[in-house]
Design an enzyme around this catalytic site. Structure first.
Site, PDB file in Angstrom:
ATOM      1  N   LYS A 116     -21.713  -8.832 -36.756  1.00  0.00           N
ATOM      2  CA  LYS A 116     -22.780  -9.594 -37.412  1.00  0.00           C
ATOM      3  C   LYS A 116     -24.166  -9.206 -36.915  1.00  0.00           C
ATOM      4  O   LYS A 116     -25.140  -9.281 -37.655  1.00  0.00           O
ATOM      5  CB  LYS A 116     -22.541 -11.089 -37.222  1.00  0.00           C
ATOM      6  CG  LYS A 116     -21.368 -11.583 -38.050  1.00  0.00           C
ATOM      7  CD  LYS A 116     -21.335 -13.103 -38.137  1.00  0.00           C
ATOM      8  CE  LYS A 116     -20.380 -13.555 -39.221  1.00  0.00           C
ATOM      9  NZ  LYS A 116     -18.965 -13.275 -38.914  1.00  0.00           N
ATOM     10  N   GLU A 138     -27.149 -20.016 -43.796  1.00  0.00           N
ATOM     11  CA  GLU A 138     -26.042 -20.950 -43.862  1.00  0.00           C
ATOM     12  C   GLU A 138     -24.980 -20.428 -42.907  1.00  0.00           C
ATOM     13  O   GLU A 138     -24.913 -19.238 -42.622  1.00  0.00           O
ATOM     14  CB  GLU A 138     -25.487 -21.016 -45.281  1.00  0.00           C
ATOM     15  CG  GLU A 138     -24.441 -19.952 -45.627  1.00  0.00           C
ATOM     16  CD  GLU A 138     -24.946 -18.517 -45.608  1.00  0.00           C
ATOM     17  OE1 GLU A 138     -26.173 -18.309 -45.728  1.00  0.00           O
ATOM     18  OE2 GLU A 138     -24.106 -17.604 -45.460  1.00  0.00           O
ATOM     19  N   SER A 407     -13.638  -6.182 -35.714  1.00  0.00           N
ATOM     20  CA  SER A 407     -14.945  -6.742 -36.082  1.00  0.00           C
ATOM     21  C   SER A 407     -15.564  -7.593 -34.980  1.00  0.00           C
ATOM     22  O   SER A 407     -16.788  -7.682 -34.884  1.00  0.00           O
ATOM     23  CB  SER A 407     -14.812  -7.560 -37.364  1.00  0.00           C
ATOM     24  OG  SER A 407     -13.784  -8.528 -37.247  1.00  0.00           O
TER      25      SER A 407
HETATM   26  C1  LIG Z   1     -17.802 -13.331 -39.761  1.00  0.00           C
HETATM   27  C2  LIG Z   1     -16.713 -12.491 -39.270  1.00  0.00           C
HETATM   28  C3  LIG Z   1     -15.840 -11.799 -40.142  1.00  0.00           C
HETATM   29  C4  LIG Z   1     -15.883 -11.928 -41.639  1.00  0.00           C
HETATM   30  O1  LIG Z   1     -17.015 -11.413 -42.259  1.00  0.00           O
HETATM   31  P1  LIG Z   1     -17.032 -10.063 -43.087  1.00  0.00           P
HETATM   32  O2  LIG Z   1     -18.321 -10.160 -43.828  1.00  0.00           O
HETATM   33  O3  LIG Z   1     -15.847 -10.041 -43.997  1.00  0.00           O
HETATM   34  O4  LIG Z   1     -17.004  -8.936 -42.141  1.00  0.00           O
HETATM   35  C5  LIG Z   1     -14.871 -10.973 -39.595  1.00  0.00           C
HETATM   36  N1  LIG Z   1     -14.735 -10.851 -38.262  1.00  0.00           N
HETATM   37  C6  LIG Z   1     -15.542 -11.500 -37.387  1.00  0.00           C
HETATM   38  C7  LIG Z   1     -15.332 -11.310 -35.930  1.00  0.00           C
HETATM   39  C8  LIG Z   1     -16.554 -12.341 -37.858  1.00  0.00           C
HETATM   40  O5  LIG Z   1     -17.336 -12.988 -36.983  1.00  0.00           O
END
Ligand SMILES: *Cc1c(COP(=O)(O)O)cnc(C)c1O
Length: 439
Positions: A116, A138, A407
């Site tokens: 993010k 949001e 992620s």
């Molecule tokens: C917010 C989040 C996601 C989901 O968001 P995408 O826009 O689909 O990438 C996935 N993994 C983590 C660790 C997140 O914080």
């Protein structure tokens, strides 16, 4: 750390993308279809926001065409966050499954613990360029709220975060940090008191404070230019991963796996490989309690979703026959969303991205295995990608490499994970804490 390749190579790669896989970039030549990917996307916004969006589009176009802006972005991400993030060869897991060589792209090592940061810091630089002083966002689970509040603290912006009352109650640790970072957290009490109500409230705010306020969209959704903008900032993941896999493996991966909530981490890593049809791209959605249970957040793998327009854009939504948004379910808060990126819907429809789903139970098992084998704690969201990769790794050979986009890190999920594993000492710890506070 050498980041020159990010400044140069990234930039030319992005221009290549403009002419090929993504139809995004030539949209300015086709005003009637601005911001569409196939039939998906668009900008369905109230008339009062037209001028704000015109201004935003202009600022974004100028920034995107300016190599100095991207250089500034790379410099910021390599000093304030941890770019380039490493690509880790998971040799224990590779041996365990006895098939493809498994590599993990470590977005968990970003500042605030997830991909993010790539998006919010990029939008922060754009806000600075536009001369605005206030950001709003949001948030559902609170991760995007924390990232935005962090960016606002760093750049000295005023910051307001909209969050459903239910979520404020459930996500206290994140609310605590947002407030400590100086943000105002507004608890939204309308509707179902969750994410979609928070989105409505944030748009209402934006309409009244357009001159000095920017809305920081958290993923590759929403009205144009947000999907394109967020995808652009996140593309840094794919550019790095492509170079790293070439250096470490000596070739391209057979498959790349990423979890899909809104789709930003997936679009980020996929963009590095979109132009190479030999690389299979796999998105993994939240299967919740199973695709037949009705309790999931799978828009594309489950075939439960249908085309609709909501929250300013057209995509496949989980909705009933009246167009009312359905309640979604996932153990991973970040994947618990009714819509999905219009770019991914298009790539899915064209057969370029394949979709699968992982259930909550499968996620816990994959998480456990990854911790034990590699000493790495993936976020619950990211663990969805691990599930799908683990199901398929054994069917490939050692000449194949696969990349799992991790992620984010799982530390944030300690309450959920400890609960799911039914850990007795953790329960005792929580009970004692409760007593300490007079519960
Ligand atoms: C917010 C989040 C996601 C989901 O968001 P995408 O826009 O689909 O990438 C996935 N993994 C983590 C660790 C997140 O914080």
């Amino acid at each position: 750390m050498d980041t020159d390749f990010l400044c140069n190579q990234v930039y030319s790669d992005l221009f290549q993308l403009n002419h090929t896989s993504l139809t995004i970039h030539n949209l300015m030549n086709k005003p009637a279809k601005t911001g569409y990917y196939g039939e998906w996307g668009g900008a369905f916004i109230p008339e009062v926001l037209y001028e704000t969006f015109r201004e935003l589009n202009a600022a974004f176009r100028t920034a995107k065409a300016d190599p100095a802006f991207w250089r500034e972005y790379v410099a910021l991400m390599s000093t304030y966050s941890c770019r380039p993030t490493p690509l880790t060869h998971a040799d224990n897991l590779s041996r365990h499954f006895g098939g493809a060589r498994i590599f993990i792209k470590r977005e968990d090592l970003n500042h605030t613990g997830a991909h993010k940061a790539n998006n919010v810091m990029g939008q922060g630089l754009l806000v600075k360029r536009m001369g605005k002083k206030r950001v709003i966002a949001e948030t559902g689970a609170g991760q995007h709220g924390v990232a935005t509040a962090t960016m606002a603290a760093k750049f000295g912006f005023e910051c307001t975060i909209y969050m459903g009352e239910e979520d404020v109650a459930r996500q206290r640790p994140n609310v605590f940090w947002m407030e400590k970072l100086g943000a105002t957290v507004v608890s939204v009490t309308s509707g179902s008191k969750t994410l979609k109500d928070a989105i409505n409230e944030a748009f209402r705010d934006w309409v009244t404070r357009m001159e000095d306020t920017h809305y920081v969209m958290g993923t590759v959704c929403g009205p144009h230019p947000f999907p394109e903008m967020v995808a652009w900032f996140q593309s840094i993941i794919g550019i790095e991963a492509k170079k790293q896999i070439t250096e470490q493996f000596g070739g391209q991966p057979s498959r790349v796996y990423a979890c899909v909530g809104g789709g930003s981490n997936a679009m980020g890593i996929f963009q590095g490989f979109l132009d190479d049809p030999k690389v299979e791209l796999v998105g993994v959605e939240a299967g919740g309690q199973g695709l037949d249970s009705g309790k999931h957040a799978s828009r594309l793998a489950a075939r439960d979703a249908s085309a609709g327009v909501a929250q300013g854009y057209k995509t496949m939504f989980l909705q009933n026959s009246d167009g009312q948004m359905m309640d979604t379910h996932s153990v991973a808060a970040g994947l618990d969303y009714v819509g999905v990126s219009p770019i991914l819907t298009d790539l899915w429809q064209k057969g370029r991205v394949r979709f699968g789903a992982a259930t909550d139970a499968e996620v816990m098992a994959a998480l456990d295995l990854t911790i034990k084998k590699e000493g790495i704690i993936p976020a619950l969201e990211s663990s969805h990608a691990f599930v799908q990769a683990f199901k398929e790794a054994g069917d490939m050979g050692s000449n194949d490499a696969i990349i799992i986009n991790m992620s984010g890190r799982g530390d944030k999920d300690i309450f959920t994970i400890a609960h799911a594993f039914d850990d007795p000492s953790w329960k005792e710890f929580i009970r004692k804490k409760g007593i300490e506070y007079g519960a």
